[in-house]
Design an enzyme around this catalytic site. Structure first.
Site, PDB file in Angstrom:
ATOM      1  N   ASP A  40      41.400  92.169  44.632  1.00 49.15           N
ATOM      2  CA  ASP A  40      40.606  92.339  43.413  1.00 49.15           C
ATOM      3  C   ASP A  40      39.775  91.113  43.055  1.00 49.15           C
ATOM      4  OD1 ASP A  40      41.582  94.853  43.145  1.00 49.15           O
ATOM      5  OD2 ASP A  40      43.208  94.298  41.793  1.00 49.15           O
ATOM      6  N   HIS A 245      28.010  69.594  60.337  1.00 48.31           N
ATOM      7  CA  HIS A 245      28.323  70.469  59.214  1.00 48.31           C
ATOM      8  C   HIS A 245      29.819  70.502  58.924  1.00 48.31           C
ATOM      9  CE1 HIS A 245      24.294  72.888  59.120  1.00 48.31           C
ATOM     10  NE2 HIS A 245      24.200  71.680  58.609  1.00 48.31           N
ATOM     11  N   ASP A 262      27.453  64.678  52.164  1.00 43.60           N
ATOM     12  CA  ASP A 262      26.229  65.485  52.072  1.00 43.60           C
ATOM     13  C   ASP A 262      26.552  66.567  51.054  1.00 43.60           C
ATOM     14  OD1 ASP A 262      24.101  67.223  52.371  1.00 43.60           O
ATOM     15  OD2 ASP A 262      24.105  67.149  54.568  1.00 43.60           O
ATOM     16  N   ASP A 273      19.908  68.381  47.537  1.00 43.07           N
ATOM     17  CA  ASP A 273      20.503  68.177  48.863  1.00 43.07           C
ATOM     18  C   ASP A 273      20.437  66.689  49.187  1.00 43.07           C
ATOM     19  OD1 ASP A 273      21.415  68.450  51.442  1.00 43.07           O
ATOM     20  OD2 ASP A 273      19.661  69.529  52.190  1.00 43.07           O
ATOM     21  N   HIS A 356      19.270  66.560  65.236  1.00 47.83           N
ATOM     22  CA  HIS A 356      18.681  67.513  64.286  1.00 47.83           C
ATOM     23  C   HIS A 356      17.309  67.039  63.844  1.00 47.83           C
ATOM     24  CE1 HIS A 356      19.679  64.933  60.768  1.00 47.83           C
ATOM     25  NE2 HIS A 356      20.858  64.724  61.346  1.00 47.83           N
ATOM     26  N   HIS A 360      13.610  69.844  56.065  1.00 48.44           N
ATOM     27  CA  HIS A 360      13.499  71.295  55.871  1.00 48.44           C
ATOM     28  C   HIS A 360      12.967  71.514  54.474  1.00 48.44           C
ATOM     29  CE1 HIS A 360      17.264  71.198  53.465  1.00 48.44           C
ATOM     30  NE2 HIS A 360      17.792  70.450  54.432  1.00 48.44           N
ATOM     31  N   HIS A 367      18.171  75.526  52.483  1.00 45.26           N
ATOM     32  CA  HIS A 367      17.196  75.620  53.581  1.00 45.26           C
ATOM     33  C   HIS A 367      16.205  76.674  53.105  1.00 45.26           C
ATOM     34  CE1 HIS A 367      20.127  73.913  56.824  1.00 45.26           C
ATOM     35  NE2 HIS A 367      19.847  73.069  55.877  1.00 45.26           N
ATOM     36  N   GLU A 398      15.820  63.403  56.052  1.00 44.15           N
ATOM     37  CA  GLU A 398      17.224  63.148  56.364  1.00 44.15           C
ATOM     38  C   GLU A 398      17.495  62.734  57.802  1.00 44.15           C
ATOM     39  OE1 GLU A 398      19.715  66.715  56.442  1.00 44.15           O
ATOM     40  OE2 GLU A 398      18.058  67.876  55.658  1.00 44.15           O
ATOM     41  N   TYR A 402      24.415  59.442  65.153  1.00 46.16           N
ATOM     42  CA  TYR A 402      25.807  59.874  65.320  1.00 46.16           C
ATOM     43  C   TYR A 402      26.290  59.410  66.692  1.00 46.16           C
ATOM     44  CZ  TYR A 402      23.707  62.834  61.771  1.00 46.16           C
ATOM     45  OH  TYR A 402      22.999  63.276  60.676  1.00 46.16           O
ATOM     46  N   ARG A 419      23.974  59.471  57.976  1.00 48.29           N
ATOM     47  CA  ARG A 419      22.802  60.251  57.586  1.00 48.29           C
ATOM     48  C   ARG A 419      22.403  59.798  56.184  1.00 48.29           C
ATOM     49  NH1 ARG A 419      24.469  64.796  58.885  1.00 48.29           N
ATOM     50  NH2 ARG A 419      25.230  65.772  56.983  1.00 48.29           N
ATOM     51  N   GLU A 421      19.821  61.117  53.206  1.00 50.22           N
ATOM     52  CA  GLU A 421      18.990  62.281  52.874  1.00 50.22           C
ATOM     53  C   GLU A 421      18.520  62.225  51.430  1.00 50.22           C
ATOM     54  OE1 GLU A 421      21.026  66.119  53.086  1.00 50.22           O
ATOM     55  OE2 GLU A 421      19.077  67.115  53.251  1.00 50.22           O
TER      56      GLU A 421
HETATM   57  N1  GLY Z   1      23.241  70.074  53.716  1.00 48.41           N
HETATM   58  C1  GLY Z   1      22.543  70.742  54.718  1.00 48.41           C
HETATM   59  C2  GLY Z   1      21.388  69.976  55.154  1.00 48.41           C
HETATM   60  O1  GLY Z   1      21.279  68.815  54.861  1.00 48.41           O
HETATM   61  O2  GLY Z   1      20.495  70.497  55.753  1.00 48.41           O
HETATM   62 MN    MN Z   2      19.242  68.918  54.144  1.00 47.60          MN
HETATM   63 MN    MN Z   3      22.196  67.862  53.213  1.00 46.28          MN
END
Ligand code: GLY
Ligand code: MN
Ligand code: MN
Length: 451
Positions: A40, A245, A262, A273, A356, A360, A367, A398, A402, A419, A421
């Site tokens: 539920d 992630h 992050d 973000d 990466h 974005h 995203h 960002e 790594y 990272r 960002e």
């Molecule tokens: N937190 C996901 C990204 O930075 O794209």
């Molecule tokens: Mn991001």
């Molecule tokens: Mn992020």
């Protein structure tokens, strides 16, 4: 301008595009379904972003139908949950179709129980339908049902629609450009998230667990009025910093290691973000500081390229040059093997440490929607140039590095994942970093953690 007017104006702008493309038609956009978590208990409800963009309405069980005439004149029908005193005791007050026209500025509102019948009627003698194509089996089933109704009236001289267009393409192009109202909310969301990062840095000490810092982030988000996280928070200690992630888990944050966070809140339907990486004990080690400063320099280079007239890819290319030069300088990439910086980039050798992209779109969705390529009719996707940045677009910047353990990698750098960002609103002259409430220079982070 009140809120309703903003949504009305968006609907009118969409209607104009529909009338110029096909001389009118019917557009249908539903909000997101509620999802059961277990028995539920439901997942926290989150409206569909496209639906909300056009309506400002957050309740589940709703659909917008726009009837667009050849001259662009628009008639909006909202279908929503009917008032139901019994259900409202359990689930909360519903707006209901009686109050919706006044509150949301729609011409007509109906109970969602009437959706199938009414849409069947609205589709009569319309050539073009604008829906989300291939959205779900349920949406396909509904469309079939509506079409069956219209086709059933053929002998009465009613023509069914014969053209189906993807309504998302139009809405997403609109959503790519944020207006002042949206940017204002995004600034507030980023400010809350920045405070949450500061809080986590201040509280962090060796021996704590990742989930404890996640709790601090959530405290700041909710205590500041943000309704939700914009995405699951990443709080990564030590070797977990190299998992892109990673979810906040139960790993202990250890002396001498890094912590990568992050995390961003969602405020009034808009995401923030932010990523910061800091030493668990408050002081960067030599190798950590070296890679940190390279990553920050890469971010600065990317930010400098985030301006109108540049392509979406130029910030990434700028970051990549700085990161790859740094990898060569620190002998993580070997110049003797690669020959030159250009070759280290072109060969993709850097990907081992930076896998990466740098940016974005950011907006209602973390995203966010919008094409990353310029629209050129009939061109193959690969032939379409990267999108030109324009004022009102919002991107993240960002870069990261790594370094996982490997025989050919200097052990001093093992398990360092970094990272950095920030969220950038493109304006007329460059960009505004709306997330810099959180310190970003290594010295500033150390000073904050010491205080
Ligand atoms: N937190 C996901 C990204 O930075 O794209
Ligand atoms: Mn991001
Ligand atoms: Mn992020």
């Amino acid at each position: 301008m009140n809120k309703t007017n903003i949504y009305q104006q968006r609907r009118i702008a969409l209607a104009k595009q529909i009338s110029s493309k096909t001389g009118g038609g019917i557009a249908v956009v539903s909000t997101a379904p509620e999802l059961t978590r277990n028995r539920d208990s439901e997942f926290p409800y989150r409206h569909d972003s496209d639906f909300y963009y056009l309506s400002g309405f957050e309740e589940p069980g709703a659909t917008l139908v726009l009837k667009v005439a050849a001259n662009g004149a628009l008639e909006t029908h909202l279908f929503c949950r009917p008032k139901d005193p019994e259900r409202e005791i359990w689930d909360g007050i519903r707006l209901g179709p009686e109050a919706a026209p006044e509150k949301l500025g729609v011409e007509f509102a109906h109970s969602n129980h009437e959706l199938d019948q009414k849409v069947g009627e609205l589709l009569a003698d319309q050539d073009a339908v604008y829906i989300r194509l291939a959205e779900s089996a349920e949406a396909d089933r509904r469309l079939r049902h509506w079409m069956k109704q219209v086709r059933g009236q053929a002998r009465a001289g009613v023509n069914p629609p014969s053209e189906f267009h993807d309504v998302e393409a139009f809405i997403h192009e609109m959503r790519l450009f944020k207006d002042a109202h949206e940017i204002d909310i995004m600034r507030k969301a980023a400010a809350i998230s920045a405070r949450a990062h500061i809080r986590a840095m201040q509280i962090c000490k060796p021996g704590m667990r990742e989930y404890q810092l996640e709790a601090e982030l959530l405290h700041e988000f909710r205590n500041s009025g943000a309704q939700s996280v914009a995405y699951n928070s990443i709080v990564a200690g030590g070797e977990n910093t190299c998992i892109l992630h990673y979810r906040a888990g139960s790993t202990e944050l250890r002396n001498g290691e890094l912590c990568l966070i992050d995390a961003g809140c969602e405020l009034d339907g808009y995401a923030s973000d932010i990523t910061r990486t800091f030493p668990v004990n408050g002081k960067f080690s030599g190798p950590q500081r070296t890679l940190y400063d390279i990553t920050l320099a890469a971010q600065e280079a990317a930010v400098a390229m985030t301006k109108p007239g540049n392509t979406f890819m130029q910030p990434h290319e700028a970051a990549l040059r700085v990161l790859t030069q740094g990898l060569l300088d620190e002998k993580l990439l070997k110049l003797a093997d690669l020959g030159s910086l250009d070759n280290a980039i072109e060969s993709g050798a850097y990907r081992r440490f930076y896998m990466h992209r740098t940016s974005h779109w950011l907006g209602m969705d973390v995203h966010d929607v919008g094409s990353y390529r310029e629209t050129i009719e009939n061109a193959d996707q690969a032939d379409k140039p990267w999108r030109i940045l324009q004022s009102g677009m919002v991107i993240t910047v960002e870069p990261g590095l790594y370094v996982r353990p490997a025989d050919d990698v200097d052990q001093a750098f093992w398990n360092i994942g970094i990272r950095i960002e920030d969220d950038a609103v493109v304006n007329d002259s460059g960009c505004e970093l709306i997330s810099r409430g959180a310190p970003v220079k290594a010295d500033e982070i150390e000073a904050l953690m010491k205080s």
